[in-house]
Design a protein around this motif. Sequence first.
Motif, PDB file in Angstrom:
ATOM      1  N   ILE A  59       7.379   3.386 -12.235  1.00  0.00           N
ATOM      2  CA  ILE A  59       8.627   3.483 -11.483  1.00  0.00           C
ATOM      3  C   ILE A  59       8.437   4.328 -10.232  1.00  0.00           C
ATOM      4  O   ILE A  59       7.460   5.071 -10.102  1.00  0.00           O
ATOM      5  CB  ILE A  59       9.772   4.100 -12.327  1.00  0.00           C
ATOM      6  CG1 ILE A  59       9.455   5.557 -12.700  1.00  0.00           C
ATOM      7  CG2 ILE A  59      10.060   3.252 -13.546  1.00  0.00           C
ATOM      8  CD1 ILE A  59      10.639   6.333 -13.246  1.00  0.00           C
ATOM      9  N   MET A  60       9.396   4.187  -9.356  1.00  0.00           N
ATOM     10  CA  MET A  60       9.553   5.072  -8.199  1.00  0.00           C
ATOM     11  C   MET A  60      10.907   5.741  -8.407  1.00  0.00           C
ATOM     12  O   MET A  60      11.891   5.051  -8.681  1.00  0.00           O
ATOM     13  CB  MET A  60       9.546   4.255  -6.906  1.00  0.00           C
ATOM     14  CG  MET A  60       8.270   3.475  -6.675  1.00  0.00           C
ATOM     15  SD  MET A  60       8.444   2.242  -5.344  1.00  0.00           S
ATOM     16  CE  MET A  60       8.804   3.285  -3.945  1.00  0.00           C
ATOM     17  N   ILE A  61      10.951   7.069  -8.302  1.00  0.00           N
ATOM     18  CA  ILE A  61      12.191   7.784  -8.585  1.00  0.00           C
ATOM     19  C   ILE A  61      12.513   8.761  -7.463  1.00  0.00           C
ATOM     20  O   ILE A  61      11.622   9.368  -6.881  1.00  0.00           O
ATOM     21  CB  ILE A  61      12.128   8.501  -9.950  1.00  0.00           C
ATOM     22  CG1 ILE A  61      13.495   9.056 -10.334  1.00  0.00           C
ATOM     23  CG2 ILE A  61      11.043   9.554  -9.980  1.00  0.00           C
ATOM     24  CD1 ILE A  61      13.602   9.457 -11.796  1.00  0.00           C
ATOM     25  N   SER A  62      13.810   8.889  -7.195  1.00  0.00           N
ATOM     26  CA  SER A  62      14.262   9.810  -6.154  1.00  0.00           C
ATOM     27  C   SER A  62      15.603  10.412  -6.545  1.00  0.00           C
ATOM     28  O   SER A  62      16.445   9.734  -7.149  1.00  0.00           O
ATOM     29  CB  SER A  62      14.414   9.068  -4.826  1.00  0.00           C
ATOM     30  OG  SER A  62      14.888   9.939  -3.829  1.00  0.00           O
ATOM     31  N   HIS A  63      15.765  11.674  -6.205  1.00  0.00           N
ATOM     32  CA  HIS A  63      17.086  12.293  -6.301  1.00  0.00           C
ATOM     33  C   HIS A  63      17.855  11.889  -5.047  1.00  0.00           C
ATOM     34  O   HIS A  63      17.488  12.265  -3.943  1.00  0.00           O
ATOM     35  CB  HIS A  63      16.991  13.827  -6.345  1.00  0.00           C
ATOM     36  CG  HIS A  63      16.888  14.371  -7.714  1.00  0.00           C
ATOM     37  ND1 HIS A  63      15.712  14.866  -8.219  1.00  0.00           N
ATOM     38  CD2 HIS A  63      17.803  14.498  -8.692  1.00  0.00           C
ATOM     39  CE1 HIS A  63      15.920  15.284  -9.451  1.00  0.00           C
ATOM     40  NE2 HIS A  63      17.172  15.065  -9.766  1.00  0.00           N
ATOM     41  N   ILE A 105      20.454   9.769  -9.288  1.00  0.00           N
ATOM     42  CA  ILE A 105      19.046   9.370  -9.139  1.00  0.00           C
ATOM     43  C   ILE A 105      18.988   7.864  -8.899  1.00  0.00           C
ATOM     44  O   ILE A 105      19.873   7.118  -9.327  1.00  0.00           O
ATOM     45  CB  ILE A 105      18.175   9.744 -10.359  1.00  0.00           C
ATOM     46  CG1 ILE A 105      18.619   8.993 -11.612  1.00  0.00           C
ATOM     47  CG2 ILE A 105      18.134  11.236 -10.584  1.00  0.00           C
ATOM     48  CD1 ILE A 105      17.624   9.047 -12.749  1.00  0.00           C
ATOM     49  N   MET A 106      17.943   7.467  -8.183  1.00  0.00           N
ATOM     50  CA  MET A 106      17.654   6.048  -8.016  1.00  0.00           C
ATOM     51  C   MET A 106      16.251   5.813  -8.539  1.00  0.00           C
ATOM     52  O   MET A 106      15.322   6.530  -8.185  1.00  0.00           O
ATOM     53  CB  MET A 106      17.737   5.613  -6.556  1.00  0.00           C
ATOM     54  CG  MET A 106      17.432   4.133  -6.366  1.00  0.00           C
ATOM     55  SD  MET A 106      17.401   3.596  -4.645  1.00  0.00           S
ATOM     56  CE  MET A 106      19.126   3.689  -4.240  1.00  0.00           C
ATOM     57  N   VAL A 107      16.127   4.811  -9.398  1.00  0.00           N
ATOM     58  CA  VAL A 107      14.842   4.448  -9.978  1.00  0.00           C
ATOM     59  C   VAL A 107      14.566   2.996  -9.605  1.00  0.00           C
ATOM     60  O   VAL A 107      15.420   2.122  -9.790  1.00  0.00           O
ATOM     61  CB  VAL A 107      14.855   4.607 -11.515  1.00  0.00           C
ATOM     62  CG1 VAL A 107      13.557   4.119 -12.116  1.00  0.00           C
ATOM     63  CG2 VAL A 107      15.123   6.054 -11.902  1.00  0.00           C
ATOM     64  N   ILE A 108      13.377   2.764  -9.067  1.00  0.00           N
ATOM     65  CA  ILE A 108      12.960   1.406  -8.727  1.00  0.00           C
ATOM     66  C   ILE A 108      11.815   1.029  -9.661  1.00  0.00           C
ATOM     67  O   ILE A 108      10.855   1.778  -9.809  1.00  0.00           O
ATOM     68  CB  ILE A 108      12.493   1.316  -7.254  1.00  0.00           C
ATOM     69  CG1 ILE A 108      13.621   1.726  -6.319  1.00  0.00           C
ATOM     70  CG2 ILE A 108      11.998  -0.091  -6.940  1.00  0.00           C
ATOM     71  CD1 ILE A 108      13.193   1.850  -4.867  1.00  0.00           C
ATOM     72  N   LEU A 109      11.946  -0.108 -10.304  1.00  0.00           N
ATOM     73  CA  LEU A 109      10.887  -0.672 -11.128  1.00  0.00           C
ATOM     74  C   LEU A 109      10.297  -1.827 -10.319  1.00  0.00           C
ATOM     75  O   LEU A 109      10.795  -2.955 -10.393  1.00  0.00           O
ATOM     76  CB  LEU A 109      11.435  -1.177 -12.463  1.00  0.00           C
ATOM     77  CG  LEU A 109      11.960  -0.119 -13.444  1.00  0.00           C
ATOM     78  CD1 LEU A 109      13.337   0.362 -13.098  1.00  0.00           C
ATOM     79  CD2 LEU A 109      11.902  -0.627 -14.850  1.00  0.00           C
ATOM     80  N   PRO A 110       9.268  -1.562  -9.496  1.00  0.00           N
ATOM     81  CA  PRO A 110       8.794  -2.580  -8.555  1.00  0.00           C
ATOM     82  C   PRO A 110       8.241  -3.841  -9.226  1.00  0.00           C
ATOM     83  O   PRO A 110       8.483  -4.939  -8.744  1.00  0.00           O
ATOM     84  CB  PRO A 110       7.708  -1.872  -7.749  1.00  0.00           C
ATOM     85  CG  PRO A 110       7.478  -0.562  -8.394  1.00  0.00           C
ATOM     86  CD  PRO A 110       8.552  -0.313  -9.381  1.00  0.00           C
ATOM     87  N   ASP A 111       7.521  -3.689 -10.330  1.00  0.00           N
ATOM     88  CA  ASP A 111       6.942  -4.858 -10.999  1.00  0.00           C
ATOM     89  C   ASP A 111       8.019  -5.762 -11.609  1.00  0.00           C
ATOM     90  O   ASP A 111       7.871  -6.974 -11.664  1.00  0.00           O
ATOM     91  CB  ASP A 111       5.956  -4.438 -12.092  1.00  0.00           C
ATOM     92  CG  ASP A 111       4.765  -3.665 -11.528  1.00  0.00           C
ATOM     93  OD1 ASP A 111       4.453  -3.852 -10.332  1.00  0.00           O
ATOM     94  OD2 ASP A 111       4.161  -2.869 -12.283  1.00  0.00           O
ATOM     95  N   GLU A 112       9.105  -5.151 -12.057  1.00  0.00           N
ATOM     96  CA  GLU A 112      10.187  -5.893 -12.698  1.00  0.00           C
ATOM     97  C   GLU A 112      11.273  -6.290 -11.703  1.00  0.00           C
ATOM     98  O   GLU A 112      12.216  -6.983 -12.057  1.00  0.00           O
ATOM     99  CB  GLU A 112      10.812  -5.049 -13.825  1.00  0.00           C
ATOM    100  CG  GLU A 112       9.891  -4.800 -14.990  1.00  0.00           C
ATOM    101  CD  GLU A 112       8.831  -3.711 -14.737  1.00  0.00           C
ATOM    102  OE1 GLU A 112       8.929  -2.988 -13.725  1.00  0.00           O
ATOM    103  OE2 GLU A 112       7.910  -3.608 -15.551  1.00  0.00           O
TER     104      GLU A 112
END
Length: 191
Positions: A159-163, A173-180
């Motif tokens: 994942i990629m995560i950011s506050h 928070i925002m979480v990006i699951l790039p593969d999915e």
Amino acid sequence: MSEEKNKKKKTSKISKGCLIVFLIILGIFIFFFYIFYEAFGSSRYKENTKELIENTSTRYLSSTKLIYPEDAEIIHVSSKKLGPNFSTNSIFSVKNIDLFIDDVQKKYTFKNVKMNYPTLGNNENFDILISDLCGNLNQKDYQVKNPDSLKNFCGERNIMISHVKKEVEHVIIMVILPDEKLIWVNDTGWF
């Protein structure tokens, strides 16, 4: 005799006045008790309701200050309230994930980590109110009703995560699951 009747009328008027004042005070007390109970004592969990789905893009805009992607498809939306604390989860898929990542990285800095929900990164504390999205928290009343919709979200993922926002009483928070090709936004408020 008329003096006695006048005294009874005065006493009767005073009694009615006292009763009215008492009922008003009692009504105010019940009203404030109800408000206090609703704010501090109640708990609710809603998921994928019409209202939550319709407000996803507005909530996303107000939380992230970003425009909701045109090609977004809602996977899961839920809200959880525990007393005065609340949490909303929005999970949606985006077909053009690379374009989405380029856009959000202009505003927020992301960290690349692994997630096995509810563990984010190396057990880092992101100060969010966790919902039982993957059915592994043993929170029977707050479990997702359709876990199949989150099969690409649950399990060990890159994942990629950011506050997006980090304050003592409010964390986004925002979480990006790039593969999915999934995006998860969690908005938590603490009292």
